[in-house]
Write an enzyme that holds these catalytic residues in place. Structure first.
Site, PDB file in Angstrom:
ATOM      1  N   GLU A 136      72.806  44.979  21.869  1.00 42.70           N
ATOM      2  CA  GLU A 136      71.978  45.073  20.669  1.00 42.70           C
ATOM      3  C   GLU A 136      72.325  44.054  19.566  1.00 42.70           C
ATOM      4  O   GLU A 136      72.757  44.427  18.470  1.00 42.70           O
ATOM      5  CB  GLU A 136      72.027  46.492  20.106  1.00 42.70           C
ATOM      6  CG  GLU A 136      71.430  47.516  21.061  1.00 42.70           C
ATOM      7  CD  GLU A 136      71.374  48.923  20.482  1.00 42.70           C
ATOM      8  OE1 GLU A 136      71.994  49.173  19.427  1.00 42.70           O
ATOM      9  OE2 GLU A 136      70.716  49.787  21.092  1.00 42.70           O
ATOM     10  N   GLU A 286      68.918  51.499  27.815  1.00 47.38           N
ATOM     11  CA  GLU A 286      69.182  52.714  27.044  1.00 47.38           C
ATOM     12  C   GLU A 286      67.863  53.376  26.673  1.00 47.38           C
ATOM     13  O   GLU A 286      66.916  52.694  26.290  1.00 47.38           O
ATOM     14  CB  GLU A 286      69.936  52.418  25.729  1.00 47.38           C
ATOM     15  CG  GLU A 286      71.368  51.982  25.858  1.00 47.38           C
ATOM     16  CD  GLU A 286      72.044  51.848  24.482  1.00 47.38           C
ATOM     17  OE1 GLU A 286      71.504  52.401  23.490  1.00 47.38           O
ATOM     18  OE2 GLU A 286      73.091  51.177  24.410  1.00 47.38           O
TER      19      GLU A 286
END
Length: 351
Positions: A136, A286
Site C-alpha cells: 500500500e 486484501e
C-alpha cells in the site's frame, strides 16, 4: 525456464493474510503470534496461499548495509518453512515502512538494501515463494516516486534472483484507482499486479479503533439501502463527504447506492479492463470487513467480492486469518463457519 506469471497467479488460488503478527513492531504486540498449528489449519481449511505482512524496517539497522537482525530473519525462515511444508504458497512483503512513506528519498537506499538481503537469503527457495516489494504505497511516496522506486528495487532483486515472481502493488493505498498510474518496467515480465478492496470503506471499517472519526458510525449494513436509517456518529456527520455518503446510502436504489453490489461490479470491471489492456495478471491481495459489522452483512459482502474476483479469474487473499477481521476464532479453536463458507464453500453469488 522463466515462470509464466499468469500460471503463477493461478497457483495463488484462495489465500489468507497472516495479519496482526509480523507487521506489528514486535510480533505478538497486536495480539497474534504465529503458531505451527495455524499452517495446517489453513491448508485443511481449503486455502492455497498465505500472505505474510512483515515490518522488516523495525528489525534492520539504520546505517548501511542496513543489516537485518538474524533472529528476525530466522523467524521468517520458520514461517516460510511451515507454509511450504503444508504445500502452501507464501507471499512475503515489506509492510508498514512508515518512515518510507513520510520521507521516500531519505529511506530509498535502506528500502533497497533490505530487499537486497531478502533476495539473497531466499534466492534458492522454491518458486512457491513470491516477493511483494511494498504494501500500500501512500503518503509522500507519490505514484511517480513509487514507480521510480519500484524500478530500482526490481533491478536490485533481479541482480540476485532472476526467476522469482514479483507481486506489485499500486499507489493510493493499494486501491484500484492506483492501477492507472502504475508503471511496471516493460522488461519485467514475471510480475503479478495486486490491488486491495475495502469498499465501501464506511461499511468495511466501521468502528475500527485505529480509524478516524469518519468510521465511527456502527450499524452500517450491506448492501444498501438499509431497512432502517443509520444515525451517523456526531463526529462523522461533520465531515462533508461522510455526510453525503450517508445521504446516498439511505436514499439511492441498489444499482446506484454507494453500498450496492453494482458498485463492486463496476470496480472489478475496471480492474479487469486494466489487466487486459496491460497484459498483466491480477491478484486481490486484501479484502475484508471488520468485526464491528454484523455477521450477516459480512458474509454477504465477503461472498460477493470473492465471487466477483473469481468471475474474472482473479485469485485472492482474505484479510485476515485470526484478528479483527478474522475468519478463524483462536479462542474457540474453530472457523467462523458462515464467513469461512463465504470464502471457500463454493457458493457463487449471482448478480
Amino acid at each position: 525456464m522463466m515462470p509464466d506469471p499468469f500460471l503463477q497467479a493461478d497457483k495463488l488460488g484462495k489465500g489468507i493474510n497472516l495479519g496482526n503478527a509480523l507487521e506489528a513492531p514486535v510480533e505478538g504486540q497486536w495480539g497474534v503470534t504465529l503458531q505451527e498449528s495455524y499452517f495446517k489449519i489453513i491448508k485443511e481449511g481449503g486455502f492455497d496461499t498465505v500472505r505474510v505482512p512483515i515490518k522488516w524496517s523495525s528489525h534492520a539497522a539504520t546505517e548501511p548495509p542496513y543489516t537485518i537482525e538474524e533472529a528476525f530473519a530466522e523467524r521468517i525462515d520458520w514461517v516460510i518453512d511451515q507454509a511450504q511444508s503444508q504445500g502452501l504458497n507464501v507471499v512475503i512483503n515489506v509492510h508498514h515502512y512508515d518512515e518510507l512513506f513520510d520521507s521516500p528519498e531519505a529511506h530509498k537506499d535502506r528500502f533497497i538494501g533490505i530487499w537486497r538481503q531478502i533476495a539473497g537469503r531466499y534466492k534458492d527457495r522454491p518458486l512457491s515463494l513470491y516477493f511483494e516489494p511494498l504494501n500500500e504505497p501512500h503518503g509522500n511516496l507519490s505514484w511517480r516516486a513509487w514507480n521510480d522506486l519500484l524500478a530500482d528495487t526490481i533491478a536490485e532483486i533481479r541482480m540476485t534472483d532472476t526467476r522469482r515472481t514479483l507481486i506489485i502493488g499500486t499507489s493510493d493505498w493499494g486501491g484500484i484507482r492506483g492501477l492507472t498510474s502504475l508503471s511496471v518496467p516493460e522488461e519485467e515480465k514475471n510480475a503479478i499486479v495486486t490491488f486491495h478492496y475495502y469498499d465501501p470503506y464506511l461499511y468495511t471499517h466501521q468502528g475500527a479503533e485505529w480509524g478516524g472519526p469518519e468510521v465511527g458510525t456502527t450499524g452500517v449494513t450491506w448492501p444498501g439501502p438499509p431497512d432502517s436509517q443509520v444515525t451517523p456518529a456526531d463526529a462523522a456527520i461533520k465531515i462533508d463527504w461522510v455526510k453525503r455518503w450517508f445521504e446516498d446510502y439511505h436514499s439511492l436504489s441498489p444499482d446506484k447506492n454507494p453500498a450496492g453490489p453494482e458498485q463492486v461490479v463496476r470496480d472489478f470491471d475496471k480492474a479487469a479492463a486494466w489487466a487486459k489492456e496491460n497484459d498483466r495478471p491480477l491478484w486481490l491481495g486484501e479484502f475484508g470487513a471488520y468485526s464491528k459489522s454484523d455477521m450477516a452483512s459480512r458474509v454477504k459482502w465477503t461472498e460477493f467480492v470473492r465471487s466477483e474476483a473469481e468471475k474474472r479469474n482473479i485469485p485472492w487473499a482474505y484479510w485476515e486469518f485470526a484478528a479483527g477481521f478474522g475468519v478463524y476464532d483462536r479462542q474457540l479453536g474453530n472457523w467462523r463457519t458462515e464467513l469461512h463458507k463465504a470464502l471457500i464453500g463454493g457458493v457463487t453469488v449471482t448478480e
